[in-house]
Structures are given as structure tokens and as C-alpha cells.
Design a protein around this motif. Structure first.
Motif, PDB file in Angstrom:
ATOM      1  N   PHE A 166      -4.608   8.675   3.535  1.00  0.00           N
ATOM      2  CA  PHE A 166      -6.016   8.921   3.046  1.00  0.00           C
ATOM      3  C   PHE A 166      -6.740   7.903   3.978  1.00  0.00           C
ATOM      4  O   PHE A 166      -7.875   8.452   4.610  1.00  0.00           O
ATOM      5  CB  PHE A 166      -6.367   8.411   1.668  1.00  0.00           C
ATOM      6  N   ARG A 167      -6.414   6.661   4.202  1.00  0.00           N
ATOM      7  CA  ARG A 167      -7.175   5.728   4.951  1.00  0.00           C
ATOM      8  C   ARG A 167      -7.198   6.208   6.365  1.00  0.00           C
ATOM      9  O   ARG A 167      -8.210   6.071   7.193  1.00  0.00           O
ATOM     10  CB  ARG A 167      -6.950   4.369   4.922  1.00  0.00           C
ATOM     11  N   ARG A 168      -5.941   6.469   6.869  1.00  0.00           N
ATOM     12  CA  ARG A 168      -5.915   7.101   8.469  1.00  0.00           C
ATOM     13  C   ARG A 168      -7.015   8.546   8.569  1.00  0.00           C
ATOM     14  O   ARG A 168      -7.740   8.339   9.454  1.00  0.00           O
ATOM     15  CB  ARG A 168      -4.646   7.287   8.593  1.00  0.00           C
TER      16      ARG A 168
ATOM     17  N   ILE B 287     -12.035  10.948  10.220  1.00  0.00           N
ATOM     18  CA  ILE B 287     -13.382  11.418  10.066  1.00  0.00           C
ATOM     19  C   ILE B 287     -14.484  10.683  10.447  1.00  0.00           C
ATOM     20  O   ILE B 287     -15.476  11.074  11.058  1.00  0.00           O
ATOM     21  CB  ILE B 287     -13.406  11.734   8.498  1.00  0.00           C
ATOM     22  N   VAL B 288     -14.429   9.463   9.985  1.00  0.00           N
ATOM     23  CA  VAL B 288     -15.643   8.417  10.335  1.00  0.00           C
ATOM     24  C   VAL B 288     -15.800   8.641  11.906  1.00  0.00           C
ATOM     25  O   VAL B 288     -16.779   8.663  12.488  1.00  0.00           O
ATOM     26  CB  VAL B 288     -15.400   7.055   9.519  1.00  0.00           C
ATOM     27  N   SER B 289     -14.611   8.456  12.682  1.00  0.00           N
ATOM     28  CA  SER B 289     -14.653   8.381  14.062  1.00  0.00           C
ATOM     29  C   SER B 289     -15.469   9.421  14.730  1.00  0.00           C
ATOM     30  O   SER B 289     -16.158   9.561  15.683  1.00  0.00           O
ATOM     31  CB  SER B 289     -13.374   8.099  14.621  1.00  0.00           C
ATOM     32  N   ALA B 290     -15.123  10.646  14.266  1.00  0.00           N
ATOM     33  CA  ALA B 290     -15.413  12.103  14.729  1.00  0.00           C
ATOM     34  C   ALA B 290     -16.784  12.119  14.439  1.00  0.00           C
ATOM     35  O   ALA B 290     -17.544  12.670  15.381  1.00  0.00           O
ATOM     36  CB  ALA B 290     -14.681  13.194  13.886  1.00  0.00           C
ATOM     37  N   ILE B 291     -17.370  11.714  13.249  1.00  0.00           N
ATOM     38  CA  ILE B 291     -18.650  11.697  12.836  1.00  0.00           C
ATOM     39  C   ILE B 291     -19.703  10.834  14.171  1.00  0.00           C
ATOM     40  O   ILE B 291     -20.789  11.176  14.545  1.00  0.00           O
ATOM     41  CB  ILE B 291     -18.926  11.302  11.578  1.00  0.00           C
ATOM     42  N   ARG B 292     -18.964   9.526  14.143  1.00  0.00           N
ATOM     43  CA  ARG B 292     -19.865   8.896  15.080  1.00  0.00           C
ATOM     44  C   ARG B 292     -19.674   9.288  16.533  1.00  0.00           C
ATOM     45  O   ARG B 292     -20.776   9.090  17.377  1.00  0.00           O
ATOM     46  CB  ARG B 292     -18.925   7.213  15.145  1.00  0.00           C
TER      47      ARG B 292
ATOM     48  N   MET C 248       0.991  -1.170   0.097  1.00  0.00           N
ATOM     49  CA  MET C 248      -0.110  -0.137  -0.068  1.00  0.00           C
ATOM     50  C   MET C 248       1.034   1.329   0.209  1.00  0.00           C
ATOM     51  O   MET C 248       1.860   1.244   0.822  1.00  0.00           O
ATOM     52  CB  MET C 248      -0.850   0.034   1.370  1.00  0.00           C
ATOM     53  N   LYS C 249       0.361   2.141  -0.975  1.00  0.00           N
ATOM     54  CA  LYS C 249       1.417   3.539  -1.143  1.00  0.00           C
ATOM     55  C   LYS C 249       1.151   4.334   0.114  1.00  0.00           C
ATOM     56  O   LYS C 249       0.126   4.232   0.910  1.00  0.00           O
ATOM     57  CB  LYS C 249       1.096   3.961  -2.418  1.00  0.00           C
ATOM     58  N   GLN C 250       2.160   5.120   0.475  1.00  0.00           N
ATOM     59  CA  GLN C 250       2.031   5.914   1.751  1.00  0.00           C
ATOM     60  C   GLN C 250       0.887   6.811   1.495  1.00  0.00           C
ATOM     61  O   GLN C 250       0.167   7.403   2.380  1.00  0.00           O
ATOM     62  CB  GLN C 250       3.327   6.767   1.562  1.00  0.00           C
ATOM     63  N   GLN C 251       0.370   7.494   0.139  1.00  0.00           N
ATOM     64  CA  GLN C 251      -0.491   8.427  -0.209  1.00  0.00           C
ATOM     65  C   GLN C 251      -1.987   7.663   0.406  1.00  0.00           C
ATOM     66  O   GLN C 251      -2.838   8.171   0.888  1.00  0.00           O
ATOM     67  CB  GLN C 251      -0.439   8.777  -1.409  1.00  0.00           C
TER      68      GLN C 251
END
Length: 88
Positions: A8-10, A15-20, A1-4
Motif C-alpha cells: 500500500f505504501r509503495r 501515486i503521489v509521485s505521479a501527481i507531483r 510491517m506487513k507485506q500488505q
């Protein structure tokens, strides 16, 4: 998996965690953001709104599609005609 891609996934996990954390469905909020372009769908909590502004919307769309596809695969299947309701 590329660094970019890892970055992105991190970011998306953050973002998902903050919305939850604020009690909303992250995938519904992401869909609203993508549909309208209005970043108000993304909470300001934990700087999630700022974080999503720096992500490519096409990548966010792909992330959402992957999640929904996986969710569909993980959903328990109910045999047709099998219901929990008893007949009277």
C-alpha cells in the motif's frame, strides 16, 4: 510491517509521485478524490488512476490524515506577535 502495508505504501508513493510529476499538489488531489469519489482527481500519468482504484479508500484517507498530521508537526512555528513586516 506487513507485506500488505508495504505494498500500500509503495503504491501511494507511486501515486503521489505521479501527481507531483504533472505539477499538481498530491494531497489536494487525494482530498478531492476522497471527497467526491471521482477518480478524475488522480492523473492517468504512470497509471496512477488505475493504481488508486485498487486501494481501499479508508486506507487512502488514513494515509492522507497521517501526511497532514506530520506536515503540521513539521511546520515551523512563528511566535505570536512576531511578524516580518516593519511598522512605518
Amino acid at each position: 510491517m506487513k507485506q500488505q502495508e508495504r505494498f500500500f505504501r509503495r503504491r501511494m508513493r507511486e501515486i503521489v509521485s505521479a501527481i507531483r510529476a504533472v505539477g499538481l499538489d498530491p494531497y489536494s488531489q487525494l482530498a478531492g478524490y476522497l471527497r467526491t469519489g471521482d477518480d478524475a482527481y488522480i492523473t492517468q500519468y504512470e497509471n496512477a488512476r488505475i493504481k488508486i482504484r485498487f486501494l481501499d479508500r479508508d486506507d487512502v484517507f488514513q494515509f492522507l490524515q497521517e501526511h497532514l498530521r506530520q506536515e503540521k508537526l513539521d511546520a515551523p512555528s512563528v511566535p505570536e506577535g512576531n511578524s516580518n513586516q516593519s511598522s512605518m
